[in-house]
Design a protein around this motif. Sequence first.
Motif, PDB file in Angstrom:
ATOM      1  N   GLU A  10     -11.817   8.245   7.430  1.00  0.00           N
ATOM      2  CA  GLU A  10     -12.303   6.881   7.644  1.00  0.00           C
ATOM      3  C   GLU A  10     -11.248   6.037   8.366  1.00  0.00           C
ATOM      4  O   GLU A  10     -11.555   5.279   9.292  1.00  0.00           O
ATOM      5  N   ILE A  11      -9.998   6.215   7.946  1.00  0.00           N
ATOM      6  CA  ILE A  11      -8.922   5.435   8.573  1.00  0.00           C
ATOM      7  C   ILE A  11      -8.790   5.811  10.050  1.00  0.00           C
ATOM      8  O   ILE A  11      -8.705   4.954  10.928  1.00  0.00           O
ATOM      9  N   ARG A  56      -2.880   2.365  -3.491  1.00  0.00           N
ATOM     10  CA  ARG A  56      -3.775   1.283  -3.076  1.00  0.00           C
ATOM     11  C   ARG A  56      -3.775   1.215  -1.550  1.00  0.00           C
ATOM     12  O   ARG A  56      -2.844   0.699  -0.937  1.00  0.00           O
ATOM     13  N   THR A  57      -4.827   1.758  -0.945  1.00  0.00           N
ATOM     14  CA  THR A  57      -4.913   1.773   0.519  1.00  0.00           C
ATOM     15  C   THR A  57      -5.477   0.444   0.997  1.00  0.00           C
ATOM     16  O   THR A  57      -6.328  -0.145   0.331  1.00  0.00           O
ATOM     17  N   ALA A  58      -5.018  -0.017   2.144  1.00  0.00           N
ATOM     18  CA  ALA A  58      -5.640  -1.210   2.729  1.00  0.00           C
ATOM     19  C   ALA A  58      -7.092  -0.880   3.093  1.00  0.00           C
ATOM     20  O   ALA A  58      -7.428   0.280   3.345  1.00  0.00           O
ATOM     21  N   SER A  59      -7.961  -1.884   3.119  1.00  0.00           N
ATOM     22  CA  SER A  59      -9.370  -1.635   3.455  1.00  0.00           C
ATOM     23  C   SER A  59      -9.480  -1.381   4.957  1.00  0.00           C
ATOM     24  O   SER A  59      -8.608  -1.792   5.738  1.00  0.00           O
ATOM     25  N   PRO A  60     -10.560  -0.720   5.381  1.00  0.00           N
ATOM     26  CA  PRO A  60     -10.752  -0.495   6.818  1.00  0.00           C
ATOM     27  C   PRO A  60     -10.680  -1.799   7.619  1.00  0.00           C
ATOM     28  O   PRO A  60     -10.082  -1.826   8.701  1.00  0.00           O
ATOM     29  N   GLU A  61     -11.228  -2.883   7.089  1.00  0.00           N
ATOM     30  CA  GLU A  61     -11.179  -4.167   7.816  1.00  0.00           C
ATOM     31  C   GLU A  61      -9.742  -4.657   7.944  1.00  0.00           C
ATOM     32  O   GLU A  61      -9.323  -5.118   9.009  1.00  0.00           O
ATOM     33  N   GLN A  62      -9.003  -4.562   6.837  1.00  0.00           N
ATOM     34  CA  GLN A  62      -7.604  -5.020   6.890  1.00  0.00           C
ATOM     35  C   GLN A  62      -6.804  -4.187   7.889  1.00  0.00           C
ATOM     36  O   GLN A  62      -5.981  -4.714   8.636  1.00  0.00           O
ATOM     37  N   ASN A  67      -9.122   9.970   2.373  1.00  0.00           N
ATOM     38  CA  ASN A  67      -9.407   8.717   3.102  1.00  0.00           C
ATOM     39  C   ASN A  67      -8.981   8.757   4.570  1.00  0.00           C
ATOM     40  O   ASN A  67      -9.216   7.813   5.316  1.00  0.00           O
ATOM     41  N   ALA A  74       0.825  -1.218   0.000  1.00  0.00           N
ATOM     42  CA  ALA A  74       0.000   0.000   0.000  1.00  0.00           C
ATOM     43  C   ALA A  74       0.857   1.265   0.000  1.00  0.00           C
ATOM     44  O   ALA A  74       0.336   2.367  -0.087  1.00  0.00           O
TER      45      ALA A  74
END
Length: 252
Positions: free
Chosen positions: A223-224, A178-184, A220, A173
């Motif tokens: 959210e992060i 390409r950001t990691a998803s919130p779950e990841q 983003n 990332a």
Amino acid sequence: MGQRKPIMAANWKMHKTIQDIKVFFESFLQLVEGVDDREIVIAPSFIGLSDACRMTVGSKVQIAAQNMYFQEQGAYTGEISPTMLKSAGVDLVILGHSERRHIFGEDDSLIARKVRSAADHGMAAILCIGETLEEREAGLTEQVLSSQLLLGLALLESGHFASISIAYEPVWAIGTGRTASPEQIQDAHGFVRGTVENMAGEAVAQQIRILYGGSVKPGNVREIMSLEDVDGALVGGASLEPESFARIVKYE
Ligand code: PGA
């Protein structure tokens, strides 16, 4: 996120001349004036550290180094020591960044000595950890994170943990958009906090700050930062422009 004060950190990598740094601070310091519910950190290259410290005197901005060697002095051509950093006014250092690991071959035992040296010199440190794409796809993420933590923090004594933060930066990332998803991100951060708890106890795990890094942007960051175990961000590309990094620092 409880009582942990967020750390919004810029990693400028090998960008910006001394003149560029001056231009950055001329507008950035005004943009972040009055921000005091989060820590603001900027890590210029070595050549800019002294000037950056001078330019930010009296502001809330803390200057960090991107790396250091663990010895105080000696025949280590090209290296910079903790005492040299402190003499420039720097008492925070990023250690074990994935570019140090993957481009310059730093391994966990070297990084552990640097982490210990920072603690011995009264310097705060941000230890970076993170898995490659191959490691993630092979289901090895937690194994990689726990081994980088256990080995990277292996030389610390319990009293040292107060000055340590961790940056979780999935290698895939970083600089890729390409950001990691919130779950990841939350899964990894929860795992990191749990690992720290096993190593150093619950009180340490609750106070240690865990930053996320990897394509953080103004769009983003909110959210992060809303994720339970995210206590800050380590930002590369989007920290180079004052307006962009100020928007990240001032996320709501
Ligand atoms: P990036 O870099 O924000 O450009 O992905 C983050 C880092 O390497 O710390």
